[in-house]
Design a protein around this motif. Structure first.
Motif, PDB file in Angstrom:
ATOM      1  N   ILE A  65      50.055  56.536  25.170  1.00 18.25           N
ATOM      2  CA  ILE A  65      48.784  56.470  25.925  1.00 18.25           C
ATOM      3  C   ILE A  65      48.778  55.183  26.744  1.00 18.25           C
ATOM      4  N   THR A  66      48.438  55.286  28.031  1.00 21.68           N
ATOM      5  CA  THR A  66      48.208  54.052  28.799  1.00 21.68           C
ATOM      6  C   THR A  66      46.705  53.898  28.981  1.00 21.68           C
ATOM      7  N   ALA A  67      46.245  52.644  28.999  1.00 15.97           N
ATOM      8  CA  ALA A  67      44.795  52.405  29.063  1.00 15.97           C
ATOM      9  C   ALA A  67      44.492  51.103  29.785  1.00 15.97           C
ATOM     10  N   GLY A  68      43.289  51.053  30.338  1.00 17.38           N
ATOM     11  CA  GLY A  68      42.800  49.803  30.932  1.00 17.38           C
ATOM     12  C   GLY A  68      43.274  49.593  32.360  1.00 17.38           C
ATOM     13  N   PRO A  69      42.954  48.426  32.905  1.00 17.41           N
ATOM     14  CA  PRO A  69      43.338  48.126  34.283  1.00 17.41           C
ATOM     15  C   PRO A  69      44.727  47.501  34.327  1.00 17.41           C
ATOM     16  N   THR A  70      45.252  47.267  35.512  1.00 16.07           N
ATOM     17  CA  THR A  70      46.400  46.359  35.633  1.00 16.07           C
ATOM     18  C   THR A  70      45.961  45.194  36.519  1.00 16.07           C
ATOM     19  N   TYR A  71      46.567  44.050  36.297  1.00 15.46           N
ATOM     20  CA  TYR A  71      46.293  42.854  37.120  1.00 15.46           C
ATOM     21  C   TYR A  71      47.564  42.562  37.924  1.00 15.46           C
ATOM     22  N   GLU A  72      47.417  42.438  39.225  1.00 15.49           N
ATOM     23  CA  GLU A  72      48.558  42.164  40.088  1.00 15.49           C
ATOM     24  C   GLU A  72      48.423  40.729  40.591  1.00 15.49           C
ATOM     25  N   LYS A  73      49.365  39.917  40.208  1.00  8.40           N
ATOM     26  CA  LYS A  73      49.260  38.473  40.419  1.00  8.40           C
ATOM     27  C   LYS A  73      49.383  38.087  41.901  1.00  8.40           C
ATOM     28  N   ILE A  74      48.432  37.260  42.353  1.00  8.79           N
ATOM     29  CA  ILE A  74      48.510  36.716  43.723  1.00  8.79           C
ATOM     30  C   ILE A  74      49.148  35.320  43.667  1.00  8.79           C
ATOM     31  N   ASP A  75      48.594  34.497  42.761  1.00 16.18           N
ATOM     32  CA  ASP A  75      49.184  33.162  42.555  1.00 16.18           C
ATOM     33  C   ASP A  75      48.919  32.747  41.112  1.00 16.18           C
ATOM     34  N   ALA A  76      49.036  31.465  40.815  1.00 14.89           N
ATOM     35  CA  ALA A  76      48.936  31.030  39.422  1.00 14.89           C
ATOM     36  C   ALA A  76      47.553  31.305  38.817  1.00 14.89           C
ATOM     37  N   VAL A  77      46.515  31.469  39.629  1.00 18.32           N
ATOM     38  CA  VAL A  77      45.166  31.629  39.070  1.00 18.32           C
ATOM     39  C   VAL A  77      44.435  32.883  39.562  1.00 18.32           C
ATOM     40  N   ARG A  78      45.037  33.685  40.437  1.00 14.15           N
ATOM     41  CA  ARG A  78      44.313  34.825  41.012  1.00 14.15           C
ATOM     42  C   ARG A  78      45.107  36.116  40.853  1.00 14.15           C
ATOM     43  N   PHE A  79      44.339  37.215  40.830  1.00 13.33           N
ATOM     44  CA  PHE A  79      44.994  38.522  40.737  1.00 13.33           C
ATOM     45  C   PHE A  79      44.155  39.577  41.455  1.00 13.33           C
ATOM     46  N   ILE A  80      44.775  40.730  41.711  1.00  8.36           N
ATOM     47  CA  ILE A  80      44.034  41.908  42.172  1.00  8.36           C
ATOM     48  C   ILE A  80      43.870  42.799  40.947  1.00  8.36           C
ATOM     49  N   GLY A  81      42.627  43.209  40.674  1.00 13.54           N
ATOM     50  CA  GLY A  81      42.389  44.042  39.488  1.00 13.54           C
ATOM     51  C   GLY A  81      41.404  45.145  39.792  1.00 13.54           C
ATOM     52  N   ASN A  82      40.881  45.775  38.757  1.00 14.10           N
ATOM     53  CA  ASN A  82      39.830  46.779  38.964  1.00 14.10           C
ATOM     54  C   ASN A  82      38.887  46.761  37.770  1.00 14.10           C
ATOM     55  N   PHE A  83      37.827  47.601  37.827  1.00 16.18           N
ATOM     56  CA  PHE A  83      36.758  47.505  36.824  1.00 16.18           C
ATOM     57  C   PHE A  83      37.003  48.322  35.557  1.00 16.18           C
ATOM     58  N   SER A  84      38.188  48.889  35.415  1.00 14.97           N
ATOM     59  CA  SER A  84      38.435  49.689  34.211  1.00 14.97           C
ATOM     60  C   SER A  84      38.328  48.805  32.960  1.00 14.97           C
ATOM     61  N   THR A  85      37.731  49.352  31.883  1.00 16.97           N
ATOM     62  CA  THR A  85      37.612  48.584  30.641  1.00 16.97           C
ATOM     63  C   THR A  85      38.594  49.064  29.573  1.00 16.97           C
ATOM     64  N   GLY A  86      39.132  50.273  29.759  1.00 16.44           N
ATOM     65  CA  GLY A  86      40.073  50.813  28.766  1.00 16.44           C
ATOM     66  C   GLY A  86      39.403  51.636  27.673  1.00 16.44           C
ATOM     67  N   LYS A  87      38.060  51.790  27.749  1.00 19.21           N
ATOM     68  CA  LYS A  87      37.357  52.461  26.639  1.00 19.21           C
ATOM     69  C   LYS A  87      37.845  53.894  26.416  1.00 19.21           C
ATOM     70  N   MET A  88      38.090  54.618  27.512  1.00 21.53           N
ATOM     71  CA  MET A  88      38.506  56.020  27.369  1.00 21.53           C
ATOM     72  C   MET A  88      39.881  56.094  26.683  1.00 21.53           C
ATOM     73  N   GLY A  89      40.810  55.259  27.140  1.00 17.88           N
ATOM     74  CA  GLY A  89      42.155  55.278  26.567  1.00 17.88           C
ATOM     75  C   GLY A  89      42.154  54.840  25.104  1.00 17.88           C
ATOM     76  N   PHE A  90      41.323  53.846  24.773  1.00 19.43           N
ATOM     77  CA  PHE A  90      41.267  53.383  23.386  1.00 19.43           C
ATOM     78  C   PHE A  90      40.635  54.460  22.496  1.00 19.43           C
TER      79      PHE A  90
END
Ligand code: CTP
Length: 409
Positions: free
Chosen positions: A200-225
């Motif tokens: 099962i895969t769950a939750g968002p993914t974070y795509e790193k921009i630099d040491a402190v920033r990322f591109i993400g989304n609002f998924s919480t993973g509740k459905m997958g968990f």
């Protein structure tokens, strides 16, 4: 057919809310179903319902006092926890939920709950404002993440005269949910039944921009968990590949692999899939990532008005698994669409070689990212379409698990 509660030992925990007047009725229904019941009530609960009533309907001693020598179980919070097969907390006030979620045992019932490790059902009942408080949400989320079953309250007239969510679920509904739980877990204990490996895969993914920033989304993973918990409770081995989320899991059948980015999720999923009988990909995977992640913090220049990030496409995990799927393996995807929902979901089902696809509704209140409830339409490769009601993610997980397990050889 006999009730799955026949011969079970059920503890009914009662706290001090007006809905406590319905507790004797819950006890009666459980006794009618063939269960043996012991009540554990707080001092405040006994202002709404008497010990005599509870003793009469349960035909058992009522546990109220940690230090009562007349208790048939000495150090009762310990021995009662061994006696009980399940605990139903009804009604559950904000106070007991807060204590339970934060490990506080300061009376007979809360101490018993802390030591109890078997199926637990919490039936919240309170005023709408209390129900909507962030603290209560956090406590309930935490309890859910540890495997506690929450039997959601319903909307209607409340004791305070207002109308809103917060009415305890009706006794019949509570007992029906507990029966459904024992029906599915006794099915999973059937020795002839195969136990499957489920990815099962769950939750968002974070795509790193630099040491402190990322591109993400609002998924919480509740459905997958919820899916992982459901599959594990039915005796299957679950590999849960989780993107960044605060959710926790305790079930011994769940092996959790934490990842950050789509590429890491891809690596874990493609490594595990060959050993699995089925996969359910519920993660909200970022379609693109920055082509280069700086390992320092990118500084803005004083004369800089805008900034451009160059993104490259991430691998499609679901499509990759679909392309390598063996005969007999099953693959389930999710789809989040805003237009031509059914049509687009069907195309995804075919393009990614899925057995069925779960279409999330974005148009229904209470469904989708971050909510505890969801409304889904399931479309299978044979063209069947089933649209469900808005229900808890746990119940949606049961529907998906039923359909997937039925389809496995
Ligand atoms: N998915 C995946 N890997 C990706 C993108 C999506 O495994 N790189 C999976 C999701 O977990 C989900 C399904 O594909 O099960 C559909 O995701 P969705 O975002 O709805 O669709 P996309 O294929 O990304 O298409 P689009 O964004 O164009 O709708």
């Amino acid at each position: 057919m006999p009730s799955p509660l026949q011969g079970k030992h059920i503890i009914v925990g009662i706290t001090g809310g007006i809905a406590a007047y319905k507790a004797p009725y819950i006890v009666r229904l459980l006794v009618k179903a063939g269960a043996e019941v012991t009540c554990a009530a707080t001092e405040h609960a006994l202002r709404f319902v008497t010990t005599l009533t509870l003793e009469t309907v349960s035909n058992n001693h009522v546990y109220t006092d940690l230090f009562d020598n007349a208790n048939p179980h000495s150090t009762e919070h310990i021995s009662l926890k061994d006696w009980g097969d399940a605990l139903i907390l009804a009604p559950a006030t904000a106070n007991i939920i807060g204590k339970y979620a934060n490990g506080i045992g300061d009376d007979a019932l809360s101490t018993l709950m802390l030591s109890f490790r078997k199926p637990t059902f919490v039936c919240p009942a309170m005023n709408t404002q209390m129900l909507e408080s962030p603290a209560l949400h956090r406590n309930i989320d935490f309890l859910k993440s540890t495997g506690v079953n929450i039997i959601e309250s319903t909307s209607g007239e409340l004791a305070c005269g207002a109308t809103g969510n917060g009415r305890m679920a009706e006794p019949e509904e509570i007992v029906a949910q507990v029966e459904a739980f024992f029906t599915s877990s006794s099915a999973s204990n059937d020795e002839n039944k195969r136990q499957y490996n489920i990815l099962i895969t769950a939750g968002p993914t974070y795509e790193k921009i630099d040491a402190v920033r990322f591109i993400g989304n609002f998924s919480t993973g509740k459905m997958g968990f919820a899916l992982a918990e459901e599959m594990a409770q039915r005796g299957n081995k679950v590999f849960l590949v989780a993107g960044p989320t605060h959710l926790t899991t305790k079930h011994p059948n769940i092996e959790r692999i934490d990842v950050m980015s789509a590429c890491e999720m891809y690596d874990a999923a493609t490594r595990l899939f060959p050993t699995c009988d089925a996969a359910i990909l519920s993660a909200a995977v970022a379609d693109f990532r920055p082509d280069h992640a700086a390992d320092y913090k990118i500084k803005k220049q004083s004369d800089q008005d805008d900034m451009t990030l160059h993104l490259v496409q991430n691998p499609d995990i679901l499509a990759t698994l679909g392309a390598t799927k063996r005969e007999g393996q099953r693959l389930v995807g999710f789809a989040l669409e805003t237009d031509n929902e059914i049509d687009n979901a069907r195309k995804k089902l075919t393009r990614k070689n899925l057995d069925f696809i779960v279409l999330n509704s974005l148009h229904d209140k209470g469904a989708g990212f971050g909510h505890d409830t969801n409304k889904v339409t399931i479309i299978d490769r044979y063209g069947n379409i089933e649209t469900g009601e808005l229900k808890s993610k746990q119940l949606v997980a049961k529907d998906i698990a039923d359909k997937l397990l039925r389809s496995l050889p």
